[in-house]
Design an enzyme around this catalytic site. Structure first.
Site, PDB file in Angstrom:
ATOM      1  N   GLN A   3      12.978  -4.248 -70.069  1.00 47.66           N
ATOM      2  CA  GLN A   3      12.768  -5.591 -70.613  1.00 47.66           C
ATOM      3  C   GLN A   3      11.939  -6.444 -69.675  1.00 47.66           C
ATOM      4  O   GLN A   3      11.580  -7.571 -70.031  1.00 47.66           O
ATOM      5  CB  GLN A   3      14.122  -6.281 -70.845  1.00 47.66           C
ATOM      6  CG  GLN A   3      14.978  -5.635 -71.902  1.00 47.66           C
ATOM      7  CD  GLN A   3      16.372  -6.232 -71.955  1.00 47.66           C
ATOM      8  OE1 GLN A   3      17.356  -5.532 -71.846  1.00 47.66           O
ATOM      9  NE2 GLN A   3      16.475  -7.549 -72.125  1.00 47.66           N
TER      10      GLN A   3
ATOM     11  N   ARG B  52      25.960 -19.647 -66.293  1.00 51.74           N
ATOM     12  CA  ARG B  52      25.857 -19.860 -67.735  1.00 51.74           C
ATOM     13  C   ARG B  52      27.240 -19.863 -68.388  1.00 51.74           C
ATOM     14  O   ARG B  52      27.471 -20.609 -69.339  1.00 51.74           O
ATOM     15  CB  ARG B  52      24.954 -18.818 -68.399  1.00 51.74           C
ATOM     16  CG  ARG B  52      24.662 -19.144 -69.869  1.00 51.74           C
ATOM     17  CD  ARG B  52      23.659 -18.189 -70.474  1.00 51.74           C
ATOM     18  NE  ARG B  52      22.288 -18.561 -70.246  1.00 51.74           N
ATOM     19  CZ  ARG B  52      21.557 -19.323 -71.069  1.00 51.74           C
ATOM     20  NH1 ARG B  52      22.104 -19.846 -72.165  1.00 51.74           N
ATOM     21  NH2 ARG B  52      20.301 -19.583 -70.818  1.00 51.74           N
TER      22      ARG B  52
ATOM     23  N   ARG C 137      23.548  -9.587 -73.687  1.00 54.86           N
ATOM     24  CA  ARG C 137      23.348 -10.573 -74.751  1.00 54.86           C
ATOM     25  C   ARG C 137      24.328 -11.749 -74.640  1.00 54.86           C
ATOM     26  O   ARG C 137      25.523 -11.592 -74.789  1.00 54.86           O
ATOM     27  CB  ARG C 137      23.520  -9.876 -76.090  1.00 54.86           C
ATOM     28  CG  ARG C 137      22.962 -10.615 -77.284  1.00 54.86           C
ATOM     29  CD  ARG C 137      23.068  -9.735 -78.515  1.00 54.86           C
ATOM     30  NE  ARG C 137      22.296 -10.260 -79.631  1.00 54.86           N
ATOM     31  CZ  ARG C 137      22.057  -9.572 -80.752  1.00 54.86           C
ATOM     32  NH1 ARG C 137      22.528  -8.343 -80.888  1.00 54.86           N
ATOM     33  NH2 ARG C 137      21.345 -10.096 -81.733  1.00 54.86           N
TER      34      ARG C 137
ATOM     35  N   GLU D 239      20.452 -14.298 -78.991  1.00 57.13           N
ATOM     36  CA  GLU D 239      21.797 -14.318 -78.428  1.00 57.13           C
ATOM     37  C   GLU D 239      22.814 -15.165 -79.187  1.00 57.13           C
ATOM     38  O   GLU D 239      23.989 -14.767 -79.286  1.00 57.13           O
ATOM     39  CB  GLU D 239      21.731 -14.806 -76.975  1.00 57.13           C
ATOM     40  CG  GLU D 239      21.041 -13.833 -76.049  1.00 57.13           C
ATOM     41  CD  GLU D 239      20.746 -14.447 -74.694  1.00 57.13           C
ATOM     42  OE1 GLU D 239      21.281 -13.954 -73.693  1.00 57.13           O
ATOM     43  OE2 GLU D 239      19.976 -15.427 -74.636  1.00 57.13           O
TER      44      GLU D 239
END
Length: 786
Positions: free
Chosen positions: A212, A325, A357, A730
């Site tokens: 990615q 997060r 995710r 997500e």
């Protein structure tokens, strides 16, 4: 049932495909088996195949490694260990801690000790069996809470706070406290980690990598083998799934293959088998959430104290940002006047956990939803009512605990709309009646309607940038290249739609080519749900530059004002004249007008002051709501998901069909995390669920027949995103929290007034155990009443 946005809702000029349900560009090739992945690339004679020797003990001193017999095995050409690395030996993506191979002591079972290159994969695997490794056992740590309490952290803790949570909790009429154990999750991408490294005639390297983040692979390969970045090119056409597992952890196999390619001068291929992949690579972070939630008797929240302990595994990897997060999303959709959220990065002797995710957001959301659910159970209120009463608004209660103002918050409207459409209130009462009816035996029903608010942007500010390269050829066809990675989510078709819209051309005129670091450099990973947002804006910027050149040429060549020039339905209108797009491009070419342009985008407005724990880390928020109903057999713990209803906000959708697929797929993957996918380590820190026989992802049988997904039709995204679309990668993952909460609701009537002792994943065994605990509570309460 799938409800698309109604045709014509987003009117666009001419033949623009933006907003239309266009088929995924690789769909037919994937179904037919023609789509090419790294393992499908034809290899030339002489290609070597690489397999890894993995550690069998965790936290163990490596007393000796005898690879003599391995080197002498038939077909073996090279064997490498850490001592053979000429450049950087540590490939930690942000902070050090990830040696390419074990360095004197093992960090976890499954860590790479050495790599064997042979003329075939089978020959390399046979050679592995002759390796002799001697260990001196250590004392592996597996409990993240224990690690935190002992100060075993991969990075320092962080705190976000507003007001005085402790004082507010002292004054609260009701305080609920608890601990939630949140399991990790294997990425289980269909394509395992893979790289094909091909040395070039000038000593440079070309890599096909299932990653990615091709720019990071390029950088780390260059540092490991000792080459400048301009001599390493990484190419990615598509991934067979990523989900965050190929953001950082694709780098190690790529570096190993590249090193052997440089040493031998031969192409080298590595493709991990499933078991090696699951043992070697990190997972979604398991978390432990400890909370104290204060409220009044109506369920209005006044204060929250929360400790989020992330199990980071054996190195920092991306854990700093992931735990951050989780902290950012510890409010989910609820206004917290007084809050103190602490995040801890615990070290354990397991594979370094990594991006997945949602990137920590799901764990933070699940913790607050458990706390809100416990509050509703204590007060014996419908959890929907408690959730509605505590939502943010855009008036007074519109700032998060880290200081970001909510400019748009449609969640109350969305929850009410979905509750009405799916008849939540009637079904909630029906579940209570069903559970009270002794004629239903051990069966219990539960229902829950939960919201999602997910911030869109990388929390590492420098990653919020993207580039693109657009060519117009003299026949009028257009080639687009950008820094984003296609991993099944439909990014390439969306970028083609953006380019086709810019020139008002048929989609067939646009070709999006494989992502390459020698076309668009210094790219950010395709992650954080920002692939379409950022790359779409970069593609649009390049197209705008080209349109500007073509308009300037037309104005000069034909002596017309710029306002008299337009691009419509494959034609270029210049005053009173009309040209086919290809004809006009030919004229521009002969006039020596450049038909190639780069584009660039940097996300505006975002900032975060870590010292003050305050700022605007997210450009905007995506929202969704979901309702799930379950039926549980409390005697066995077995259950079925009866019905799911989803309403999700994707702004002005670039492609409703692709977005619906992302929403449905995200929900099912989230369902796996919360119900079926259980990671189990034994006391020696060995992962026991390391193959499909022992690790269970959701199957078609886990999906309810009644599965309704709708896109929010209001779609008034005020943010300056590409065509006012919103990210959809997500946010839908967290919609599955409604299924987990529905399981708790099904058990609630066993012992009213009590918190539901159900962790995640809520496997049938966990549900059965929770039911037994609640039944014992009920018996104890009855005895006390007598």
């Amino acid at each position: 049932m799938r409800k698309l946005i109604e045709p014509g809702m987003y009117p666009s000029a001419g033949s623009s495909p933006v907003g239309k349900a266009v088929t995924h560009d690789s769909a037919a090739m994937q179904v037919s088996g023609q789509a090419q992945y790294v393992d499908d690339i034809p290899t030339v004679p002489g290609t070597l195949h690489l397999v890894l020797g993995l550690a069998e003990q965790a936290d163990a001193e490596i007393v000796s490694v005898d690879l003599t017999a391995v080197r002498q095995s038939p077909g073996v050409v090279d064997v490498i260990t850490l001592n053979d690395v000429p450049g950087h030996k540590d490939i930690g993506p942000v902070f050090p801690g990830d040696p390419l191979f074990a360095d004197g002591r093992t960090l976890y079972v499954g860590q790479a000790l050495f790599a064997v290159a042979a003329t075939s994969e089978a020959a390399a695997r046979r050679a592995l069996a002759s390796a002799r490794v001697e260990y001196r056992a250590g004392n592996p740590v597996l409990d993240p809470v224990q690690a935190w309490q002992q100060g075993l952290l991969v990075r320092p803790s962080h705190v976000m706070q507003r007001g005085d949570a402790s004082a507010a909790l002292e004054q609260a009429e009701v305080v609920v406290q608890g601990q939630l154990d949140i399991g990790g999750q294997e990425h289980f991408y269909l394509e395992t980690q893979a790289t094909l490294a091909i040395p070039q005639e000038d000593g440079s390297l070309h890599l096909y990598s299932s990653t990615q983040h091709p720019s990071e692979v390029q950088k780390l390969v260059a540092e490991v083998v000792g080459l400048p970045l301009n001599q390493v090119a990484v190419e990615v056409r598509r991934l067979g799934g990523g989900f965050g597992g190929k953001e950082t952890q694709a780098a190690a196999p790529a570096c190993m293959a590249a090193l052997v390619a440089v040493r031998t001068g031969r192409p080298v291929k590595i493709r991990l088998n499933r078991r090696d992949d699951m043992r070697l690579t990190g997972k979604r972070h398991p978390f432990v959430g400890q909370f104290r939630l204060g409220a009044d008797q109506s369920g209005r929240i006044s204060a929250l104290e929360m400790e989020l302990i992330g199990n980071c595994g054996c190195s920092p990897d991306l854990s700093d940002a992931i735990v951050d997060r989780a902290m950012f999303h510890a409010d989910n959709c609820y206004y917290l006047a007084h809050a103190r959220v602490s995040g801890h990065r615990a070290f354990t002797h397991t594979a370094s956990n990594t991006a997945y995710r949602g990137f920590g957001g799901p764990q933070g959301m699940l913790a607050i939803e458990a706390a809100v659910d416990d509050l509703a159970r204590r007060l014996q209120l419908d959890p929907y009512i408690v959730r509605m009463n505590n939502l943010y608004d855009t008036d007074q209660r519109n700032r998060t605990h880290y200081g970001q103002e909510l400019e748009q918050f449609p969640v109350a409207e969305m929850m009410a709309k979905l509750a009405e459409d799916c008849q939540y209130h009637q079904r909630y009462q029906a579940a209570r009646a069903f559970n009270a009816d002794v004629g239903n035996g051990p069966l219990r029903r539960g229902i829950a309607l939960t919201p999602v608010k997910f911030g869109i942007s990388f929390t590492a500010q420098h990653l919020n940038q993207a580039g693109a390269l657009v060519h117009i050829y003299t026949d009028g066809s257009i080639q687009v290249n950008h820094g984003g990675i296609e991993m099944g989510q439909g990014l390439y078709i969306k970028m083609a739609q953006v380019a086709a819209d810019a020139f008002d051309l048929p989609l067939e005129c646009i070709r999006v080519t494989a992502t390459r670091t020698d076309k668009v450099p210094n790219t950010s990973p395709t992650a954080a749900s920002s692939g379409a947002d950022m790359n779409g804006m970069a593609v649009h910027d390049a197209c705008t530059t080209l349109l500007g050149r073509l308009r300037a040429f037309a104005a000069s060549e034909f002596g017309v004002d710029a306002s008299a020039i337009s691009f419509e339905s494959g034609q270029v209108i210049v005053g009173q004249q009309r040209f086919g797009f290809a004809e006009f491009v030919q004229k521009a070419y002969f006039a020596r007008i450049s038909l190639s342009a780069t584009g660039y985008y940097r996300t505006p407005l975002i900032h975060y002051d870590r010292a003050r724990a305050e700022g605007r880390p997210f450009f905007y928020f995506a929202h969704g709501v979901s309702c799930s109903e379950v039926e549980v057999d409390i005697e066995t713990g077995e259950y079925r998901l009866c019905q799911v209803d989803i309403l999700h906000d994707v702004g002005r959708s670039l492609n409703p069909a692709i977005d619906l697929g992302q929403i449905e797929g995200g929900f099912v993957q989230g369902l796996g995390w919360l119900t079926t996918e259980e990671l189990v380590w034994d006391e020696q820190a060995r992962l026991r669920t390391d193959m499909p026989a022992t690790y269970k992802i959701p199957t078609i049988g886990d999906i309810p027949v009644a599965f309704t997904t709708r896109l929010l039709e209001r779609a008034d995204n005020p943010a300056n995103t590409i065509h006012r679309s919103k990210a959809v990668g997500e946010p839908p993952f967290m919609l599955a929290i409604s299924a987990w909460c529905a399981l708790r609701d099904a058990l609630a009537d066993l012992a009213p007034g009590n918190a539901i002792p159900l962790s995640a994943p809520a496997t049938p065994e966990a549900v059965w155990k929770a039911a037994r605990t609640l039944q014992a509570m009920a018996v104890q309460a009855q005895g006390a009443a007598k």
